[in-house]
Structure formats: structure tokens, C-alpha cells
Design an enzyme around this catalytic site. Sequence first.
Site, PDB file in Angstrom:
ATOM      1  N   THR A 110      68.684  -5.618 217.010  1.00 20.70           N
ATOM      2  CA  THR A 110      68.773  -6.792 217.364  1.00 20.70           C
ATOM      3  C   THR A 110      67.993  -7.966 216.589  1.00 20.70           C
ATOM      4  O   THR A 110      67.108  -7.756 215.954  1.00 20.70           O
ATOM      5  CB  THR A 110      67.997  -6.639 218.935  1.00 20.70           C
ATOM      6  OG1 THR A 110      68.438  -5.926 219.662  1.00 20.70           O
ATOM      7  CG2 THR A 110      67.731  -8.030 219.431  1.00 20.70           C
TER       8      THR A 110
ATOM      9  N   PHE B  53      65.875 -11.413 216.566  1.00 18.50           N
ATOM     10  CA  PHE B  53      65.234 -12.220 216.999  1.00 18.50           C
ATOM     11  C   PHE B  53      64.860 -13.489 216.310  1.00 18.50           C
ATOM     12  O   PHE B  53      64.901 -13.687 214.922  1.00 18.50           O
ATOM     13  CB  PHE B  53      63.888 -11.839 217.442  1.00 18.50           C
ATOM     14  CG  PHE B  53      64.159 -10.245 218.177  1.00 18.50           C
ATOM     15  CD1 PHE B  53      63.756 -10.484 219.569  1.00 18.50           C
ATOM     16  CD2 PHE B  53      64.344  -9.266 217.534  1.00 18.50           C
ATOM     17  CE1 PHE B  53      63.745  -9.078 220.303  1.00 18.50           C
ATOM     18  CE2 PHE B  53      64.390  -8.081 218.356  1.00 18.50           C
ATOM     19  CZ  PHE B  53      64.163  -7.945 219.700  1.00 18.50           C
TER      20      PHE B  53
END
Length: 296
Positions: free
Chosen positions: A171, A173
Site C-alpha cells: 500500500t 500512503f
Amino acid sequence: MLIAFQGETGAYSEAAGAKFDPSATFLPCPAFEDVFAAVDSGRAGCGVLPIENSIGGTIHRNYDLLVRNELTIVGEIELPVRHLLLALPGTRFEDLKQVYSHPQALAQCDRFLRSLKGVEIVASYDTAGSAKMIREQQMAGVGAIASERAAAVFGLETLRAGIQDHEDNTTRFLIVTRGGAAAEFIGSRPVNKTTIVFTLPNTPGALFKALSVFALREIDVTKIESRPTGRPWEYLFHLDLAVGQHELPCARALSHLAEFAPSLKVLGSYPGVDRSADTAVATPGGQDARVAGGVS
């Protein structure tokens, strides 16, 4: 520094914030909107937002909120995500009746979840929040997909580990702050990435023309995303550029784009993640995170 994030203690966003600033304290927020509000009001110094996942794709809500708010992107983090199936101590795998987690986590574990027969899959607002709910409500026969840290924080047992569909589940960010504080967070780190959003007239070749202002100057467009404006069939275009806004080719390209784009906004120009192997730093539980623009 106080960092706002969406979710409960033990969420992956908290882990990403800890990579940005290991000495930070954290402010859990119920929703992404609350993260923006906490930073905008000055209650938190910055916020950490998931923006895309290598399996589940884009977190569209945060693209929309970046446009609606006046916060600036000052850094990015890439965090490998390893999902665990957690439950109350003593729970047997075959006794599970329900599994809770955030929709993105459920999507990232789709193959595993489809293998569960007779188990109800329930979307919730947060991975760690699902673990917290099971502990606080003593929910027997219920599992949560969350992190290793969430298991430790809420005293749950691991029934299965590494249940994500792909081993390289990652992921990305973004770190956001108030515009006036951007220089403080970036410091002397090299600024080599810029995120912009713009609109275009609905005419033939408009998107081709927009992208050509970067191609002609050999600027790498690393991501393009379109989002509805709220008016039927009109769209905003989000672009990530592998160049700092201060560099002359980028400045000229943006000036050129502004000549025919009805609206253009720079959401941030910041240190981008270096994906070379020597930039990985260890995280608890054996994960790695790649960090750009972090506070040391």
C-alpha cells in the site's frame, strides 16, 4: 509530532506514520474526513492517508478529499501489507461464522475468503477496528483480518497468517500537512515527485494534448487517475509526475497545461519513494517500508 490517521491503534496507516516519523504520537480518527479536519485545524501536525494498493487499487475517497481540502502532500510511504486472520483466544478455525475487515483488506484476501464455506464476510470501517470490536464485544466464532500489531494490541490469536492474495501486496500512503508547514516536513530532501489535478474541455484529443506537454519534455507520468467532478460525465484528472515542480521542464509543462486546462492545481511536490532495494527499512513483524520525505 502528532500524526492523524484513519482507524484504530494497530491499523496499517499507523504503521506507515511510524515509518515517516518514528518518534511521533498518533491520533486515531473514525473517518478520512476527520484526518483532514485534524490537520487543517492544527490539532495534528500531519496526516497519513492510504492512496492506492497493489491489489485492491485506488482509494478513491482520498483523491476526492485532496481536491476538496487545502492540505499539501509532503511525502509518501510504501508499506508491504501482510494480513492475518484473528479471533478470540481458543477459537478454532472451523468454528468461524463471520469475518470482519475493511473493504480494501477483504478485496486483498479475496481468494482466501472465497475458500471459506458457510462464513459470512462483513465489511467494516477499519482492519484494527474489527479486531477491537471482537475483543471488546467478546464475539465468539468471529474473525477479523488485520495486522500482527492489531493482534498484539487487542490480545487476539492468529488463525491464519499471510492470507493476502499476493505476497508482494503493498500500500502506498501520502503524508499531508498545511501548506505553510510543507517546507518544514520536506527539509533538505530532494523533491522529485509532483501530484497535480486538472480539468479538460470535452473536445477531441484534449487528454492527448494534456499528456503531450509532459511527453515533449521527457517527464515521466507515473500514474493517471480520473474522478467525477460531480457534474454528469465531467472528470478531474490526477497525475503523478516523476519530477519536482521547481525543475524548469516541470514548470514549463504546467504553464503550458494551464493555457488550455480550465482548472489546474498542484496537490504537492515532494520526495518520492526510491524503490531501489537499499531504501527498505525494517518494520515490526518482519515487514519493510520504503519512506520518502520522512522526519528523522
